[in-house]
Write an enzyme that holds these catalytic residues in place. Structure first.
Site, PDB file in Angstrom:
ATOM      1  N   CYS A  71       0.128  -0.940   0.169  1.00  0.00           N
ATOM      2  CA  CYS A  71       0.208   0.384   0.094  1.00  0.00           C
ATOM      3  C   CYS A  71       1.035   1.178  -0.140  1.00  0.00           C
ATOM      4  O   CYS A  71       1.660   1.933   0.708  1.00  0.00           O
ATOM      5  CB  CYS A  71      -0.906   0.111   1.071  1.00  0.00           C
ATOM      6  SG  CYS A  71      -1.847   1.040   1.705  1.00  0.00           S
ATOM      7  N   GLU A 211     -10.489   0.610  -6.121  1.00  0.00           N
ATOM      8  CA  GLU A 211      -9.372  -0.125  -5.678  1.00  0.00           C
ATOM      9  C   GLU A 211     -10.231  -1.616  -5.245  1.00  0.00           C
ATOM     10  O   GLU A 211     -11.525  -2.352  -4.901  1.00  0.00           O
ATOM     11  CB  GLU A 211      -9.009   0.011  -4.633  1.00  0.00           C
ATOM     12  CG  GLU A 211      -8.023   1.021  -4.221  1.00  0.00           C
ATOM     13  CD  GLU A 211      -7.272   1.429  -3.193  1.00  0.00           C
ATOM     14  OE1 GLU A 211      -7.421   0.619  -2.836  1.00  0.00           O
ATOM     15  OE2 GLU A 211      -6.571   2.493  -2.844  1.00  0.00           O
TER      16      GLU A 211
HETATM   17  N1  LIG Z   1      -6.328  -2.317  -2.635  1.00  0.00           N
HETATM   18  C1  LIG Z   1      -4.945  -2.574  -2.698  1.00  0.00           C
HETATM   19  C2  LIG Z   1      -4.396  -2.870  -1.241  1.00  0.00           C
HETATM   20  C3  LIG Z   1      -4.564  -0.766  -1.113  1.00  0.00           C
HETATM   21  C4  LIG Z   1      -3.087  -0.197  -1.734  1.00  0.00           C
HETATM   22  C5  LIG Z   1      -3.531   1.380  -2.575  1.00  0.00           C
HETATM   23  N2  LIG Z   1      -4.090   2.029  -1.072  1.00  0.00           N
HETATM   24  C6  LIG Z   1      -2.074   2.091  -1.823  1.00  0.00           C
HETATM   25  O1  LIG Z   1      -2.294   3.452  -1.281  1.00  0.00           O
HETATM   26  O2  LIG Z   1      -1.012   1.607  -2.981  1.00  0.00           O
HETATM   27  C7  LIG Z   1      -5.150  -4.037  -3.679  1.00  0.00           C
HETATM   28  O3  LIG Z   1      -6.028  -4.140  -2.812  1.00  0.00           O
HETATM   29  O4  LIG Z   1      -4.187  -4.491  -3.862  1.00  0.00           O
END
Ligand SMILES: N[C@H](CCC[C@H](N)C(=O)O)C(=O)O
Length: 281
Positions: A71, A211
């Protein structure tokens, strides 16, 4: 249970310090905490804990309780969290994630972390490693049909999977209809994050992100990185790009010298709180 609420350009998470708190059901807590009516309200849960091979360990759970490998907005907030609470005095630190070990460089002014640069690793482009089902070894400007609508996508992983779709305007793109259909499409064995991307010029793009496990968010750090990598692969931008997201801007560079993506942006603390956890059983 004590927690901190933080966000990176509006991509908000609940942070729990696992040096002091014990969590038995992180997926269930992620769902409870993320509920914007019955919980705290967030895009997910991030656990900060000890690591045997880095300064800290970061674990990410989306709002639906699913595990994410990395993230970008979250790791910038982790850097701010651990420095400002005296858990480290380093301004260059390492964080263990499921995507690998990532390095942070903190900009500190009057003991406050005002900006964080994160090394987001080497982008993964092999279709079967993203993973995306494809007859090609890489997914670059490849058709995908969604309920009769033909789109073109470019696949990139930053440890977590992304499909970048170019649109005329992010403002009018039908994200609410396309997003969930793409997230759960059969060509994405581990589902997918989707970046609807508008090219402004060779140094600027606009991106809105649906997402995996969190629906549309105001910003996505790994998504911004995936959109830049895809734009370079499609020769639509240079390697250093200003990424304009709904919640604000990130600077992303896919450096030729080390083939590594660097993301720079802010991190914000909102409040600290205490939440009662329903007893198990
Ligand atoms: N929903 C993403 C994780 C959060 C990524 C995102 N919030 C960031 O800032 O990179 C997944 O399942 O791969």
């Amino acid at each position: 249970m004590k927690f901190a609420k933080m966000h990176g350009l509006g991509n908000d998470y609940v942070y729990v310090d696992c040096f002091t708190e014990r969590i038995s059901d992180p997926a269930g807590l992620a769902r409870l905490f993320s509920d914007r009516h019955k919980g705290i309200g967030s895009d997910g849960l991030i656990l900060i804990g000890p690591s045997g091979k880095a300064d800290f360990r970061m674990q990410i759970y989306n709002a639906d309780g699913s595990v994410a490998e990395m993230c970008g907005n979250g790791i910038r907030c982790l850097g701010k969290y651990v420095y400002e609470r005296g858990m480290t005095d380093k301004t260059e630190l390492t964080v263990e994630t499921l995507a690998g070990i990532r390095r942070l460089r903190l900009t500190v002014e009057d003991k406050t972390v005002t900006e964080v640069e994160a090394d987001m690793g080497i982008p993964i482009l092999k279709a079967d490693k993203i993973p995306i089902v494809s007859e090609h070894s890489m997914v670059v400007d490849e058709p995908i049909v969604v309920d009769g609508v033909m789109l073109r996508m470019t696949g990139v992983s930053l440890g977590n999977p992304h499909a970048v779709i170019y649109v005329q305007s992010v403002r009018t793109a039908d994200i609410g209809w396309l997003g969930p259909r793409l997230e759960h499409h059969g060509r994405f064995p581990r589902r997918i994050n989707v970046e609807f991307t508008e090219i402004i010029d060779r140094h600027t793009i606009s991106v809105r992100v649906w997402e995996r496990g969190a629906k549309e968010t105001l910003s996505c750090g790994t998504g911004a990185c995936a959109a830049v990598v895809a734009s370079v692969l499609n020769d639509l931008t240079e390697r250093r790009v200003r990424v304009k997201l709904t919640g604000g801007d990130l600077t992303v560079e896919w450096r030729e010298a080390d083939n590594t993506v660097y993301m720079t942006g802010p991190a914000a603390a909102v409040f600290d709180g205490v939440i009662n956890i329903p007893s198990a059983g």
